[in-house]
Design a protein around this motif. Structure first.
Motif, PDB file in Angstrom:
ATOM      1  N   ILE A 140       0.501  -2.560 -13.071  1.00 43.37           N
ATOM      2  CA  ILE A 140       0.474  -1.862 -11.779  1.00 43.37           C
ATOM      3  C   ILE A 140      -0.954  -1.888 -11.249  1.00 43.37           C
ATOM      4  CG2 ILE A 140       0.956   0.297 -10.563  1.00 43.37           C
ATOM      5  CD1 ILE A 140       3.434  -0.972 -11.820  1.00 43.37           C
ATOM      6  N   ASP A 141      -1.122  -2.368 -10.026  1.00 43.74           N
ATOM      7  CA  ASP A 141      -2.458  -2.421  -9.424  1.00 43.74           C
ATOM      8  C   ASP A 141      -2.777  -1.147  -8.644  1.00 43.74           C
ATOM      9  OD1 ASP A 141      -2.919  -5.018 -10.393  1.00 43.74           O
ATOM     10  OD2 ASP A 141      -1.895  -5.908  -8.665  1.00 43.74           O
ATOM     11  N   ALA A 142      -1.831  -0.656  -7.870  1.00 43.09           N
ATOM     12  CA  ALA A 142      -2.048   0.548  -7.060  1.00 43.09           C
ATOM     13  C   ALA A 142      -0.704   1.051  -6.565  1.00 43.09           C
ATOM     14  CB  ALA A 142      -2.973   0.268  -5.887  1.00 43.09           C
ATOM     15  N   VAL A 143      -0.679   2.361  -6.227  1.00 39.46           N
ATOM     16  CA  VAL A 143       0.540   2.994  -5.726  1.00 39.46           C
ATOM     17  C   VAL A 143       0.184   3.856  -4.525  1.00 39.46           C
ATOM     18  CG1 VAL A 143       2.514   4.469  -6.279  1.00 39.46           C
ATOM     19  CG2 VAL A 143       1.460   3.071  -8.085  1.00 39.46           C
ATOM     20  N   ARG A 144       1.035   3.806  -3.504  1.00 42.72           N
ATOM     21  CA  ARG A 144       0.848   4.654  -2.314  1.00 42.72           C
ATOM     22  C   ARG A 144       2.156   5.381  -2.012  1.00 42.72           C
ATOM     23  NH1 ARG A 144      -1.198  -0.046  -1.941  1.00 42.72           N
ATOM     24  NH2 ARG A 144       0.707  -0.918  -1.006  1.00 42.72           N
ATOM     25  N   VAL A 145       2.045   6.659  -1.742  1.00 38.66           N
ATOM     26  CA  VAL A 145       3.217   7.478  -1.421  1.00 38.66           C
ATOM     27  C   VAL A 145       2.993   8.141  -0.073  1.00 38.66           C
ATOM     28  CG1 VAL A 145       4.647   9.444  -2.088  1.00 38.66           C
ATOM     29  CG2 VAL A 145       3.698   7.920  -3.855  1.00 38.66           C
ATOM     30  N   ALA A 146       3.970   8.043   0.807  1.00 39.94           N
ATOM     31  CA  ALA A 146       3.958   8.769   2.077  1.00 39.94           C
ATOM     32  C   ALA A 146       5.277   9.536   2.177  1.00 39.94           C
ATOM     33  CB  ALA A 146       3.812   7.803   3.250  1.00 39.94           C
ATOM     34  N   TRP A 147       5.201  10.858   2.037  1.00 36.17           N
ATOM     35  CA  TRP A 147       6.390  11.726   2.077  1.00 36.17           C
ATOM     36  C   TRP A 147       6.169  12.681   3.243  1.00 36.17           C
ATOM     37  CZ3 TRP A 147       9.306   9.416  -1.427  1.00 36.17           C
ATOM     38  CH2 TRP A 147      10.544   9.964  -1.776  1.00 36.17           C
ATOM     39  N   ILE A 218      -3.281   6.086  -7.635  1.00 35.97           N
ATOM     40  CA  ILE A 218      -2.119   6.509  -6.863  1.00 35.97           C
ATOM     41  C   ILE A 218      -2.585   7.467  -5.778  1.00 35.97           C
ATOM     42  CG2 ILE A 218       0.137   7.626  -6.913  1.00 35.97           C
ATOM     43  CD1 ILE A 218       0.241   7.086  -9.919  1.00 35.97           C
ATOM     44  N   SER A 219      -2.264   7.168  -4.540  1.00 34.63           N
ATOM     45  CA  SER A 219      -2.529   8.108  -3.446  1.00 34.63           C
ATOM     46  C   SER A 219      -1.209   8.655  -2.945  1.00 34.63           C
ATOM     47  CB  SER A 219      -3.280   7.412  -2.305  1.00 34.63           C
ATOM     48  OG  SER A 219      -2.484   6.405  -1.719  1.00 34.63           O
ATOM     49  N   GLY A 228       8.828  12.840  14.780  1.00 35.90           N
ATOM     50  CA  GLY A 228       9.242  11.457  14.983  1.00 35.90           C
ATOM     51  C   GLY A 228       9.976  10.934  13.763  1.00 35.90           C
ATOM     52  N   GLU A 229       9.807   9.641  13.478  1.00 35.62           N
ATOM     53  CA  GLU A 229      10.514   9.017  12.356  1.00 35.62           C
ATOM     54  C   GLU A 229      10.047   9.622  11.041  1.00 35.62           C
ATOM     55  OE1 GLU A 229      11.353   4.600  10.385  1.00 35.62           O
ATOM     56  OE2 GLU A 229      10.043   4.818  12.143  1.00 35.62           O
ATOM     57  N   GLN A 230      10.985  10.129  10.278  1.00 33.72           N
ATOM     58  CA  GLN A 230      10.663  10.746   8.993  1.00 33.72           C
ATOM     59  C   GLN A 230      10.446   9.657   7.945  1.00 33.72           C
ATOM     60  OE1 GLN A 230      11.104  14.792   9.172  1.00 33.72           O
ATOM     61  NE2 GLN A 230      10.266  13.575  10.856  1.00 33.72           N
ATOM     62  N   ARG A 231       9.515   9.911   6.998  1.00 42.64           N
ATOM     63  CA  ARG A 231       9.150   8.872   6.025  1.00 42.64           C
ATOM     64  C   ARG A 231       9.201   9.424   4.611  1.00 42.64           C
ATOM     65  NH1 ARG A 231       3.636   6.103   6.838  1.00 42.64           N
ATOM     66  NH2 ARG A 231       4.549   4.822   5.159  1.00 42.64           N
ATOM     67  N   TRP A 232       9.895   8.681   3.752  1.00 42.41           N
ATOM     68  CA  TRP A 232       9.917   8.991   2.324  1.00 42.41           C
ATOM     69  C   TRP A 232       9.746   7.663   1.596  1.00 42.41           C
ATOM     70  CZ3 TRP A 232      14.038  10.749   5.535  1.00 42.41           C
ATOM     71  CH2 TRP A 232      13.940  12.088   5.919  1.00 42.41           C
ATOM     72  N   ASP A 233       8.495   7.191   1.508  1.00 44.80           N
ATOM     73  CA  ASP A 233       8.207   5.834   1.074  1.00 44.80           C
ATOM     74  C   ASP A 233       7.282   5.811  -0.143  1.00 44.80           C
ATOM     75  OD1 ASP A 233       9.578   5.187   3.398  1.00 44.80           O
ATOM     76  OD2 ASP A 233       7.747   4.750   4.539  1.00 44.80           O
TER      77      ASP A 233
END
Length: 312
Positions: A140-147, A218-219, A228-233
């Motif tokens: 794993i190089d990096a992880v990004r979370v947008a909730w 991990i961020s 607006g558009e909801q994000r769970w990514d």
């Protein structure tokens, strides 16, 4: 071998999540029979409704299991009483306010010979299993979370969520943490957190977390004011391309190519798991997502944010 009779179950805390998710999942599972609800403000027509859990436990419903969907601050008290009464217990997320409180419940359930299930519904999203399998043994190089979601849409008027013990933006954000702790080969560790707490409130409404999974940064960005558009990514960078989970784990792409997923059935899968645990005389109490959330709330830098009101 004859089929086992349906397990009589009651829902304690008959709010939005119970109405939208728990009731349909229970009614669709032949191994359960919904026999009662507990809530001071709402009832389900056609079923006995109790004002509090003490009244349920003192009543003659034949209940053998409960799904506890109350606000987190009272789950420990309710669960202790249910376990003491010999009932199997499903805990909505988060399973408690502290890791220690949940550990006590686990010990009590073991001593009483009943099942305790800490139910992380987002882990049951359609693409999570495939994501975990693909990431197994991959660097794993990096992880990004947008909730990012709108509290006024998903929790309208629910003042408790910003009160002490309400978890604030971690109420939905812990779903992201539950997926991370399920799919990453190395358990994430919190490094730092920044929490924006509205003046006059006790829980954060926006949060930024920095974690590590092995050497991979991990961020995590959690936002309860997102319109607006909801994000769970969740995005995971690997040498073989980026894995991307969207729609809260229901959709998956790898290196830009969509991966087919089954129908999203989070809560039916939870109740399948609960029934299996009861039948096997086992419990499932994973506190790793709660540990990360509790650590962030404990050590995070708190900054003042603008006052918040549900009514505009």
């Amino acid at each position: 071998m004859s089929e086992m009779p349906a397990l009589p179950i009651a829902i304690i805390g008959y709010g939005k999540i119970a109405r939208d998710q728990h009731v349909p999942a229970i009614e669709a599972d032949p191994r359960f029979q919904l026999v009662a609800t507990v809530d001071p403000n709402a009832t389900l027509p056609g079923l006995p409704g109790f004002h509090d859990h003490e009244a349920l436990l003192a009543g003659d419903t034949g209940v053998e299991a409960v799904a506890i969907c109350t606000p987190p601050a009272i789950r420990h008290t309710v669960a202790r009483a249910a376990i003491a009464a010999g009932l199997h217990v499903l805990l909505e997320k988060p399973p408690g306010l502290t890791v220690e409180a949940v550990a006590e419940l686990e010990a009590l359930a073991e001593a009483a010979g009943v099942t305790l299930f800490a139910a992380w519904h987002s882990r049951e999203a359609a693409a999570v299993d495939s994501a975990r399998e693909w990431l197994t043994d991959r660097p794993i190089d990096a992880v990004r979370v947008a909730w990012m979601e709108d509290i006024r849409v998903w929790h309208p008027g629910q003042e408790w969520i910003l009160e002490p013990g309400g978890f604030g933006v971690f109420d939905p954000g812990i779903n992201a943490l539950s997926i991370l702790t399920e799919i990453l080969p190395v358990m994430p560790v919190l490094r730092s957190a920044r929490l924006e707490v509205p003046r006059g409130r006790a829980a954060p409404i926006v949060a930024s977390l920095a974690l590590l999974s092995g050497d991979a940064p991990i961020s995590v960005e959690l936002d309860f004011l997102h319109e607006g558009e909801q994000r769970w990514d969740i995005e995971v960078d690997t040498p073989d391309g980026m894995l991307r989970l969207t729609r809260g784990g229901a959709a998956l792409s790898i290196a830009g190519v969509p991966v087919a997923a089954a129908e999203n059935r989070e809560y039916p899968r939870l109740y399948t798991r609960f029934a299996d645990l009861v039948a096997a005389g086992e419990s499932d109490v994973d506190v790793s997502p709660l540990t990360l959330a509790a650590d962030a709330l404990a050590i995070g830098e708190q900054v003042d944010a603008e006052p918040f009101a549900f009514a505009r």
